[in-house]
Design an enzyme around this catalytic site. Structure first.
Site, PDB file in Angstrom:
ATOM      1  N   ASP A 161       0.876  -1.153   0.000  1.00  0.00           N
ATOM      2  CA  ASP A 161       0.000   0.000   0.000  1.00  0.00           C
ATOM      3  C   ASP A 161       0.929   1.222   0.000  1.00  0.00           C
ATOM      4  O   ASP A 161       2.094   1.121   0.395  1.00  0.00           O
ATOM      5  CB  ASP A 161      -0.876  -0.033   1.252  1.00  0.00           C
ATOM      6  CG  ASP A 161      -1.709   1.215   1.417  1.00  0.00           C
ATOM      7  OD1 ASP A 161      -2.459   1.561   0.480  1.00  0.00           O
ATOM      8  OD2 ASP A 161      -1.600   1.865   2.467  1.00  0.00           O
ATOM      9  N   LEU A 162       0.424   2.371  -0.412  1.00  0.00           N
ATOM     10  CA  LEU A 162       1.279   3.561  -0.475  1.00  0.00           C
ATOM     11  C   LEU A 162       0.989   4.538   0.661  1.00  0.00           C
ATOM     12  O   LEU A 162       1.796   4.722   1.566  1.00  0.00           O
ATOM     13  CB  LEU A 162       1.111   4.246  -1.838  1.00  0.00           C
ATOM     14  CG  LEU A 162       1.582   3.441  -3.056  1.00  0.00           C
ATOM     15  CD1 LEU A 162       1.200   4.135  -4.357  1.00  0.00           C
ATOM     16  CD2 LEU A 162       3.092   3.210  -3.001  1.00  0.00           C
ATOM     17  N   ASP A 163      -0.201   5.162   0.622  1.00  0.00           N
ATOM     18  CA  ASP A 163      -0.536   6.201   1.595  1.00  0.00           C
ATOM     19  C   ASP A 163      -0.520   5.674   3.025  1.00  0.00           C
ATOM     20  O   ASP A 163      -1.158   4.659   3.334  1.00  0.00           O
ATOM     21  CB  ASP A 163      -1.926   6.778   1.298  1.00  0.00           C
ATOM     22  CG  ASP A 163      -1.996   7.444  -0.064  1.00  0.00           C
ATOM     23  OD1 ASP A 163      -0.935   7.807  -0.611  1.00  0.00           O
ATOM     24  OD2 ASP A 163      -3.122   7.609  -0.581  1.00  0.00           O
ATOM     25  N   ASP A 212      -1.384  -0.334   5.938  1.00  0.00           N
ATOM     26  CA  ASP A 212      -1.757   0.186   7.257  1.00  0.00           C
ATOM     27  C   ASP A 212      -3.230   0.011   7.598  1.00  0.00           C
ATOM     28  O   ASP A 212      -3.616   0.156   8.758  1.00  0.00           O
ATOM     29  CB  ASP A 212      -1.420   1.683   7.335  1.00  0.00           C
ATOM     30  CG  ASP A 212      -2.333   2.518   6.447  1.00  0.00           C
ATOM     31  OD1 ASP A 212      -3.178   3.254   6.974  1.00  0.00           O
ATOM     32  OD2 ASP A 212      -2.216   2.409   5.213  1.00  0.00           O
TER      33      ASP A 212
END
Length: 236
Positions: free
Chosen positions: A16-18, A188
Site C-alpha cells: 500500500d502507499l498512503d 496500514d
C-alpha cells in the site's frame, strides 16, 4: 513486531502507499489547498467555498452512483464539476475548470518524499523480491518518482474495485504470474489491506499505527515498516 502465522515462501511484495510508506495527511492537506487555490483563480464564484463544500458534492454523487467510490480520482473530478454547476457555471466551462482544479490537486498530491530509511529499505527489498504497489487512492508512482523501485502499480478504479475487494490482488497475481499465496501484502488499513489480502489468498503484514484490537489477524503485525528488514532480508 508480532508473528501470528508463519510465512510461506514469498516471491513478491505488494505495498500500500498512503500512510504505509509516508505520512499522507500533510500531502492531502496541501493538495486540497492547491485545488481550492486553482478553483478560486479559475472560477471567482467559488471564492466562498471550502473543502467541505466540494466533499458534500462528492457525497451526493456517491448516493446516486455508489460504485463511483471505487475510482477516487473520477469521483473527485465529477464532484468538482457538480459543485461548479451549482455555482452557476455553464456545463462546458465547469467541465474545463473541474479538470484544471483536479490537475492542481493531483500535482500537489504526488509531491511526496520517502525518508532515507524507507528508500533504503525498498531498494534492499527490490534486490530480493519483486515489488509492486496496490492503492485505493490516486497516488501515482511515476509522478512520485517511485517507479524505479516497483514493477508496476495498481489503482482502484482503473484496475478494479478498491480493497478489500479482491480485484487488484487477483490482477497482481495474474500480472506477476505467481499464486496469490506467494504475495505478501503490506499496508496500514486493517480492513482494506489485511482483510482484503487474506480474502484474496495473499499473505498479509499489517502496519498497525494505532495498536488496534482486531479479530482477524494478519500473518505479521508491524509497528514500523523498517521491521520488514529483520523479517525479509538476509542477515549476512
Amino acid at each position: 513486531m508480532q508473528i501470528f502465522k508463519a510465512l510461506s515462501p514469498v516471491k513478491a511484495l505488494s505495498f500500500d502507499l498512503d500512510d504505509t510508506l509516508y505520512d499522507n495527511s500533510p500531502v492531502i492537506a496541501a493538495a486540497e489547498q492547491a485545488m481550492l487555490t486553482a478553483l478560486f483563480e479559475l472560477a471567482p464564484q467559488s471564492n466562498q467555498t471550502d473543502s467541505d463544500f466540494w466533499w458534500q458534492h462528492r457525497l451526493k454523487l456517491a448516493k446516486l452512483e455508489p460504485e463511483i467510490r471505487h475510482d477516487i480520482g473520477r469521483w473527485r473530478l465529477l464532484g468538482i464539476e457538480a459543485g461548479l454547476l451549482e455555482l452557476g457555471i455553464a456545463r462546458a466551462e465547469a467541465k474545463k475548470v473541474a479538470q484544471q482544479g483536479y490537475d492542481a490537486f493531483l500535482e500537489a498530491r504526488t509531491k511526496i518524499s520517502l525518508t532515507t530509511g524507507v528508500n533504503t529499505l525498498l531498494t534492499a527489498l527490490a534486490k530480493q523480491y519483486r515489488l509492486i504497489a496496490i492503492t485505493n487512492g490516486n497516488a501515482c508512482i511515476q509522478k512520485m518518482g517511485l517507479s524505479p523501485l516497483f514493477e508496476f502499480s495498481l489503482q482502484a478504479g482503473p484496475d478494479g474495485k478498491m480493497k478489500p475487494y479482491p480485484d487488484m490482488f487477483q490482477l497482481a497475481a495474474e500480472r506477476l504470474k505467481v499464486q496469490p499465496a506467494e504475495i505478501l501484502h503490506i499496508g496500514d488499513s486493517h480492513r482494506a489491506d489485511v482483510i482484503g489480502a487474506l480474502a484474496a489468498g495473499c499473505q498479509a503484514a499489517w502496519l498497525d499505527h494505532h495498536r488496534q484490537p482486531v479479530s482477524t489477524l494478519p500473518h505479521i503485525r508491524l509497528t514500523d515498516v523498517q521491521q520488514l528488514s529483520t523479517l525479509l532480508l538476509p542477515t549476512s
